[in-house]
Design a protein around this motif. Structure first.
Motif, PDB file in Angstrom:
ATOM      1  N   THR A 246      -1.376   1.720  -1.452  1.00  0.00           N
ATOM      2  CA  THR A 246      -1.000   0.834  -2.556  1.00  0.00           C
ATOM      3  C   THR A 246      -1.648  -0.535  -2.341  1.00  0.00           C
ATOM      4  O   THR A 246      -2.097  -0.863  -1.236  1.00  0.00           O
TER       5      THR A 246
ATOM      6  N   THR B 272      -0.078  -3.328  -2.276  1.00  0.00           N
ATOM      7  CA  THR B 272       0.765  -4.038  -1.309  1.00  0.00           C
ATOM      8  C   THR B 272       0.396  -3.647   0.115  1.00  0.00           C
ATOM      9  O   THR B 272       0.261  -4.502   0.991  1.00  0.00           O
ATOM     10  N   ASP B 273       0.202  -2.347   0.337  1.00  0.00           N
ATOM     11  CA  ASP B 273      -0.190  -1.891   1.675  1.00  0.00           C
ATOM     12  C   ASP B 273      -1.533  -2.472   2.105  1.00  0.00           C
ATOM     13  O   ASP B 273      -1.735  -2.783   3.279  1.00  0.00           O
TER      14      ASP B 273
ATOM     15  N   LEU C 151      -4.649  -9.838  -3.054  1.00  0.00           N
ATOM     16  CA  LEU C 151      -3.580 -10.361  -3.908  1.00  0.00           C
ATOM     17  C   LEU C 151      -4.015 -10.585  -5.350  1.00  0.00           C
ATOM     18  O   LEU C 151      -3.199 -10.471  -6.271  1.00  0.00           O
TER      19      LEU C 151
ATOM     20  N   MET D 256      -3.007  -8.272  -8.025  1.00  0.00           N
ATOM     21  CA  MET D 256      -1.553  -8.135  -8.115  1.00  0.00           C
ATOM     22  C   MET D 256      -0.899  -9.325  -8.827  1.00  0.00           C
ATOM     23  O   MET D 256       0.062  -9.148  -9.572  1.00  0.00           O
TER      24      MET D 256
ATOM     25  N   SER E 215       6.593 -10.980   4.278  1.00  0.00           N
ATOM     26  CA  SER E 215       5.536 -10.908   3.274  1.00  0.00           C
ATOM     27  C   SER E 215       5.758  -9.722   2.326  1.00  0.00           C
ATOM     28  O   SER E 215       5.545  -9.847   1.118  1.00  0.00           O
ATOM     29  N   SER E 216       6.196  -8.612   2.875  1.00  0.00           N
ATOM     30  CA  SER E 216       6.484  -7.439   2.054  1.00  0.00           C
ATOM     31  C   SER E 216       7.589  -7.746   1.056  1.00  0.00           C
ATOM     32  O   SER E 216       7.480  -7.385  -0.138  1.00  0.00           O
TER      33      SER E 216
ATOM     34  N   LEU F 221       6.250  -9.945  -1.724  1.00  0.00           N
ATOM     35  CA  LEU F 221       5.462  -9.180  -2.705  1.00  0.00           C
ATOM     36  C   LEU F 221       6.351  -8.329  -3.604  1.00  0.00           C
ATOM     37  O   LEU F 221       6.100  -8.195  -4.804  1.00  0.00           O
ATOM     38  N   ALA F 222       7.397  -7.764  -3.037  1.00  0.00           N
ATOM     39  CA  ALA F 222       8.315  -6.928  -3.823  1.00  0.00           C
ATOM     40  C   ALA F 222       9.071  -7.742  -4.863  1.00  0.00           C
ATOM     41  O   ALA F 222       9.423  -7.239  -5.928  1.00  0.00           O
TER      42      ALA F 222
END
Length: 188
Positions: free
Chosen positions: A77, A79-80, A138, A141, A181-182, A185-186
């Motif tokens: 993904t 994000t990954d 980023l 996104m 950070s995860s 982003l979520a």
């Protein structure tokens, strides 16, 4: 022994000694002894210790890029792919270090030189490339303006985490920075 193998052995010895003991505390004699080569072999491959330091910094940079590429290739993904930057630093922290994990070898080296020194400039270029990698991940996104701002935040978070992880000798702080950070982003 051919020149390529002597060069590799010298760089490998420099990688270990510069990381564990520091650049300025490590003399040429230490590196040549650990590499098992004559001092002449060092000067046949590097014109000076400064050139060896630059080669060390370049090799560390390429090593990190390799860790990042491996992690990014496994990302499924967007994000990954962004978090792969953190994963590469975690992988670096988990690599076997003779003297234990001491943080970012590039920042440790840069701290030994005055402002404007070529070694510091090379480290700065590495850190700028890491931030650029974050921006690239980023941008799709969150858009360009937010990507630049968020990449800067992640860079600060990452560098602080790596510094603390180096002091503590464990990647735990980098893992926490990745989790933060995860979550950021979520929440977007």
């Amino acid at each position: 022994m051919n020149q390529a193998s002597a060069r590799e052995r010298l760089l490998d010895a420099a990688r270990r000694r510069f990381y564990d003991d520091g650049v300025n505390a490590t003399g040429i004699d230490t590196i040549t002894a650990e590499a098992g080569v004559a001092k002449k072999s060092l000067y046949n491959n590097f014109s000076s210790k400064a050139e060896l330091v630059r080669a060390y910094i370049d090799a560390r940079h390429e090593e990190w890029l390799g860790l990042h590429q491996a992690r990014s290739a496994k990302a499924s993904t967007a994000t990954d792919r962004v978090l792969a930057v953190f994963d590469a630093y975690i992988d670096h922290a988990n690599d076997g270090h003779d003297g234990g994990f001491r943080g970012c070898g590039l920042l440790n080296a840069a701290a030994e030189f005055p402002a404007g020194h070529p070694a510091r400039d090379a480290v700065r270029a590495h850190k700028e490339q890491v931030e650029h990698i974050l921006i690239e991940g980023l941008d799709p996104m969150v858009g360009t303006a937010q990507a630049h701002e968020l990449a800067e935040h992640f860079s600060f978070l990452l560098e602080g985490a790596v510094a603390r992880a180096g002091l503590e000798g464990t990647p735990e702080r980098i893992e926490h920075a990745r989790a933060i950070s995860s979550r950021m982003l979520a929440a977007r």
